[in-house]
Design an enzyme around this catalytic site. Structure first.
Site, mmCIF file in Angstrom:
data_model
loop_
_atom_site.group_PDB
_atom_site.id
_atom_site.type_symbol
_atom_site.label_atom_id
_atom_site.label_comp_id
_atom_site.label_asym_id
_atom_site.label_seq_id
_atom_site.Cartn_x
_atom_site.Cartn_y
_atom_site.Cartn_z
ATOM 1 N N SER A 8 -10.469 11.310 -8.244
ATOM 2 C CA SER A 8 -9.946 12.667 -8.358
ATOM 3 C C SER A 8 -9.522 12.981 -9.782
ATOM 4 O O SER A 8 -9.046 12.105 -10.517
ATOM 5 C CB SER A 8 -8.738 12.820 -7.423
ATOM 6 O OG SER A 8 -8.004 13.988 -7.714
ATOM 7 N N TYR A 33 -0.486 10.572 -4.693
ATOM 8 C CA TYR A 33 -1.933 10.685 -4.472
ATOM 9 C C TYR A 33 -2.702 10.284 -5.720
ATOM 10 O O TYR A 33 -3.656 9.493 -5.659
ATOM 11 C CB TYR A 33 -2.292 12.115 -4.064
ATOM 12 C CG TYR A 33 -3.777 12.368 -3.995
ATOM 13 C CD1 TYR A 33 -4.553 11.790 -3.000
ATOM 14 C CD2 TYR A 33 -4.409 13.188 -4.932
ATOM 15 C CE1 TYR A 33 -5.929 12.016 -2.939
ATOM 16 C CE2 TYR A 33 -5.768 13.418 -4.873
ATOM 17 C CZ TYR A 33 -6.525 12.833 -3.880
ATOM 18 O OH TYR A 33 -7.883 13.057 -3.832
#
Length: 322
Positions: A129, A154
């Site tokens: 990501s 995350y």
């Protein structure tokens, strides 16, 4: 026929990748997905309904945290490649349950790498990501930029996944490509993500939550372009380990995005102004020079066309009419 395992293959990106591989006709596709309740599991079941009619498709409901379940999957099939997309997703939810994100995104990735090692899998593609860059003052974001200052659990789990892939590439000769996705959107996008949520709320005449002053910027990347990059990464064999950005390499301000949505939907948005959220970064912007060079990556869909396509999909989908 080549055997490929796609984790998270019932989700947004994964189901599109399955579409592509089944259409090629040269792959036996196994999908592992746990259909958890992060959003309505029925959405994922709709994503895979057409796949289940294909003889080259095998769906296994399993949790990547469960080593015994994964062992059964790998004992059944000798895979040529793994595309690991299963994850607990989202910056803001990770602040509420960092333990779950760590167990799934780090331990689950380790479990898959271990199975790949034990069963001599040749290729591992990891869905990372852009959030790993944190608050990166330098733009556009390059793969050479340091990622030592993530600002959400995350992001930390995705950075850890990249490091685990490097470790297994170095120790066990497992060819690995880590793809840093930049704000992917398109048909089947998760309902919690901004574009999908905004289209739904604007269409219903309900307020949309805007965090901060609307000046945050994102590098929105259309799903077809992402799939082209993932597909190229599966075939990539020039080196044993790479980290590669997949983005559009264009930033769009949130206020501009909302204006595009209003134009396509034909309704004005009602703005519900909210404070800036912890974990959110002010901008993302991909340098895709490396992707162009190594993967032949060439994103084709500008945000104006992508938004038009998304709204058309949304308005034509039975799942979105309620």
């Amino acid at each position: 026929m080549k055997n490929i395992l796609i984790t998270g293959g019932a989700g947004f990106i994964g189901s599109h990748l399955v579409d592509h591989l089944l259409e090629e006709g040269e792959w036996a596709v196994t999908v592992v997905d746990d259909f958890n309740d992060f959003y309505a599991p029925e959405i994922k079941r709709n994503n895979v309904r057409a796949h289940e009619k294909n003889s080259g498709y095998n769906l296994i409901e399993a949790d990547i945290r469960a080593q015994s379940s994964l062992a059964q999957v790998f004992n059944q099939t000798q895979f040529d490649a793994i595309v690991h997309l299963a994850a607990r997703a989202g910056v803001r939810p990770s602040l509420k349950d960092p333990q779950l994100y760590t167990e799934t995104n780090i331990n689950g990735t380790l479990n898959l790498l271990e199975q790949a090692r034990q069963h001599s899998v040749k290729k591992f593609v990891f869905g990372s990501s852009s959030s790993v860059y944190g608050i990166n003052a330098k733009v556009p974001f390059s793969e050479e930029d340091p990622i030592r200052q993530p600002i959400s659990p995350y992001a930390t789990t995705k950075a850890a996944g990249e490091l685990l892939c490097h470790t297994y590439s170095h120790l066990y000769d497992l060819a690995s490509v880590c793809l840093r996705f930049f704000t992917v959107y398109g048909a089947r996008q998760r309902p919690d993500l901004a574009i999908h949520k905004f289209v739904r709320l604007i269409s219903q005449g309900k307020p949309i939550p805007v965090f901060g002053d609307g000046r945050t910027r994102r590098d929105y990347t259309y799903i077809d372009d992402i799939i082209a990059g993932v597909r190229a990464a599966i075939d990539f064999d020039q080196t044993n380990y790479e980290v590669i950005n997949l983005g559009e390499s264009r930033t769009v301000e949130l206020r501009e995005l909302i204006a595009l949505l209003e134009q396509q939907i034909g309704h004005k948005a009602i703005i519900d102004s909210q404070p800036v959220q912890p974990g959110d970064v002010p901008q993302t912007f991909a340098d895709i020079t490396k992707a162009r060079h190594l993967l032949g990556y060439d994103p084709q869909t500008q945000i104006e066309d992508g938004i038009r396509r998304f709204v058309e999909w949304f308005q034509g989908s039975e799942d979105n009419r309620s």
